[in-house]
Write a protein that holds these residues in place. Sequence first.
Motif, short mmCIF file in Angstrom:
data_model
loop_
_atom_site.label_atom_id
_atom_site.label_comp_id
_atom_site.label_asym_id
_atom_site.label_seq_id
_atom_site.Cartn_x
_atom_site.Cartn_y
_atom_site.Cartn_z
N LYS A 85 17.70 -13.35 -12.37
CA LYS A 85 17.12 -13.62 -11.05
C LYS A 85 15.87 -14.47 -11.16
O LYS A 85 15.64 -15.38 -10.35
N THR A 86 15.05 -14.19 -12.18
CA THR A 86 13.81 -14.94 -12.36
C THR A 86 14.09 -16.42 -12.61
O THR A 86 13.42 -17.30 -12.06
N PHE A 87 15.11 -16.70 -13.42
CA PHE A 87 15.46 -18.09 -13.69
C PHE A 87 16.00 -18.79 -12.45
O PHE A 87 16.00 -20.01 -12.37
N ARG A 88 16.47 -18.01 -11.47
CA ARG A 88 16.92 -18.59 -10.22
C ARG A 88 15.81 -18.64 -9.19
O ARG A 88 16.03 -18.94 -8.02
N GLY A 89 14.59 -18.30 -9.62
CA GLY A 89 13.43 -18.38 -8.74
C GLY A 89 13.23 -17.16 -7.87
O GLY A 89 12.48 -17.21 -6.89
N ILE A 90 13.87 -16.03 -8.21
CA ILE A 90 13.73 -14.80 -7.44
C ILE A 90 12.82 -13.84 -8.20
O ILE A 90 13.11 -13.47 -9.34
N PHE A 91 11.71 -13.44 -7.58
CA PHE A 91 10.81 -12.47 -8.21
C PHE A 91 11.53 -11.13 -8.27
O PHE A 91 11.97 -10.60 -7.25
N SER A 92 11.69 -10.58 -9.47
CA SER A 92 12.52 -9.39 -9.61
C SER A 92 11.95 -8.44 -10.65
O SER A 92 11.07 -8.78 -11.45
N GLY A 93 12.48 -7.21 -10.64
CA GLY A 93 12.07 -6.18 -11.58
C GLY A 93 12.27 -4.82 -10.93
O GLY A 93 12.84 -4.69 -9.85
N LYS A 94 11.77 -3.80 -11.60
CA LYS A 94 11.90 -2.43 -11.10
C LYS A 94 10.53 -1.85 -10.81
O LYS A 94 9.59 -2.03 -11.59
N LEU A 95 10.43 -1.14 -9.69
CA LEU A 95 9.21 -0.43 -9.32
C LEU A 95 9.55 1.05 -9.30
O LEU A 95 10.39 1.49 -8.52
N ALA A 96 8.90 1.83 -10.17
CA ALA A 96 9.20 3.26 -10.29
C ALA A 96 8.01 4.08 -9.80
O ALA A 96 6.88 3.87 -10.24
N LEU A 97 8.30 5.02 -8.89
CA LEU A 97 7.26 5.88 -8.33
C LEU A 97 7.69 7.34 -8.36
O LEU A 97 8.88 7.65 -8.27
N SER A 98 6.69 8.21 -8.46
CA SER A 98 6.91 9.64 -8.28
C SER A 98 5.97 10.09 -7.16
O SER A 98 4.78 9.80 -7.19
N VAL A 99 6.53 10.80 -6.18
CA VAL A 99 5.81 11.09 -4.95
C VAL A 99 5.89 12.58 -4.65
O VAL A 99 6.98 13.17 -4.68
N VAL A 100 4.75 13.20 -4.36
CA VAL A 100 4.78 14.60 -3.94
C VAL A 100 5.56 14.70 -2.63
O VAL A 100 5.62 13.75 -1.85
N SER A 101 6.15 15.86 -2.39
CA SER A 101 7.17 15.96 -1.34
C SER A 101 6.66 15.55 0.04
O SER A 101 7.36 14.86 0.78
N VAL A 281 5.81 -6.78 -11.58
CA VAL A 281 6.12 -6.15 -10.30
C VAL A 281 5.03 -5.15 -9.92
O VAL A 281 4.58 -5.12 -8.77
N ALA A 282 4.59 -4.34 -10.87
CA ALA A 282 3.54 -3.35 -10.59
C ALA A 282 2.23 -4.05 -10.21
O ALA A 282 1.52 -3.62 -9.30
N GLU A 283 1.90 -5.13 -10.91
CA GLU A 283 0.68 -5.87 -10.58
C GLU A 283 0.77 -6.47 -9.18
O GLU A 283 -0.21 -6.44 -8.42
N ALA A 284 1.94 -6.99 -8.82
CA ALA A 284 2.13 -7.56 -7.49
C ALA A 284 2.01 -6.47 -6.42
O ALA A 284 1.44 -6.70 -5.34
N TYR A 285 2.51 -5.26 -6.74
CA TYR A 285 2.46 -4.20 -5.75
C TYR A 285 1.04 -3.71 -5.50
O TYR A 285 0.64 -3.51 -4.35
N ILE A 286 0.26 -3.53 -6.56
CA ILE A 286 -1.09 -3.04 -6.34
C ILE A 286 -1.93 -4.08 -5.60
O ILE A 286 -2.80 -3.75 -4.78
N LYS A 287 -1.67 -5.37 -5.82
CA LYS A 287 -2.36 -6.41 -5.06
C LYS A 287 -1.98 -6.33 -3.58
O LYS A 287 -2.84 -6.43 -2.69
N TYR A 288 -0.69 -6.12 -3.33
CA TYR A 288 -0.21 -5.97 -1.96
C TYR A 288 -0.91 -4.79 -1.27
O TYR A 288 -1.36 -4.90 -0.11
N ILE A 289 -1.00 -3.66 -1.97
CA ILE A 289 -1.64 -2.47 -1.40
C ILE A 289 -3.10 -2.75 -1.06
O ILE A 289 -3.58 -2.40 0.03
N ARG A 290 -3.81 -3.37 -1.96
CA ARG A 290 -5.23 -3.64 -1.72
C ARG A 290 -5.44 -4.61 -0.56
O ARG A 290 -6.40 -4.49 0.20
N ASP A 291 -4.52 -5.56 -0.42
CA ASP A 291 -4.63 -6.54 0.67
C ASP A 291 -4.22 -5.97 2.02
O ASP A 291 -4.78 -6.35 3.05
N GLU A 292 -3.24 -5.06 2.03
CA GLU A 292 -2.60 -4.69 3.29
C GLU A 292 -2.83 -3.25 3.74
O GLU A 292 -2.42 -2.89 4.84
#
Length: 309
Positions: A85-101, A281-292
């Motif tokens: 996907k990356t070679f096709r220009g699509i930002f991709s990867g896995k984001l794994a979270l654990s969340v209290v109920s 992906v994790a770096e992009a997510y934490i930037k998104y959280i701080r911005d939004e």
Amino acid sequence: MHYTLHQLQIFLKIAQTKSITKAAIELNLTQPAVSIQLKRLQEQFDIPLTEVIGRQLYVTHFGSEIAITAQKVLDEVATINYKSKTFRGIFSGKLALSVVSTGKYVMPYFLSDFLNQNKGIDLVMDVTNKSKVVKSLENNEVDFALVSILPDDIQLQSEILLENKLYLIGNKNAVSEILNNDLDLFNAFPLIYREEGSATRLVMENYLYRNGLQSSKKIQLTSNEAVKQAVIAGIGYSIMPIIGLKNELENGDLKIIPMKGFPIQSNWHLVWLKNKSMSPVAEAYIKYIRDEKTNLKTNYFSWIDNYTL
């Protein structure tokens, strides 16, 4: 040998859940389909992968080793897909979270726009109790976790997403007029608890301890939804995060009981291991959280401010 990636995926889920039924549910497959694929995989080995003792399925030592290898194989396949996907220009990867109920009422709103903007990202989110969330952090199994009480024995970094307010909650017939701000309520009526390991239960127990209180009768349930329905039915009262009660408060099925010491306040924290090597992906997510996060709080959670004592 001719085992398939599909068979490895199914066996890995069986090894994780210790159950064909649970594996079928999590994989959105029928139980017979899972059993057939396990049988076909087993046919390619002379050594048993699983055994059934009584009615319980157990993974053998050999099966555990195969499950570890299966995880590595599936991770490598996912990496190939992400790189493609990356070679096709699509930002991709896995984001794994654990969340209290209770966090299931929070986390989706801090994910939806990010995932919609990045279609190549796969989300894996485990919703469980606090003790299991902490364990996943300790084992470095996730990128982030969502907790309301920060564990004090792990070095973490954190970002506050939202206030967490807990109130004493009763059903529409609750005796708030009779026992308004009267701590004797805890001696007079049953109190409904979450299970051991739950952050909400810890908050309840700390409140009762600080005020020298004991409940006349303790009822223990293993999910927020179960507690909510029990309170609505009039079985007892509970101390609950307001975040999961919006509809029930608005339609009058539940109400906040004015009581000394409430609301109990903390914060919803997005946390990750200190000095963790973050994926793109994790770096992009934490930037998104701080911005939004301020806009997200305003857009989705401003209703909480309508409920003040």
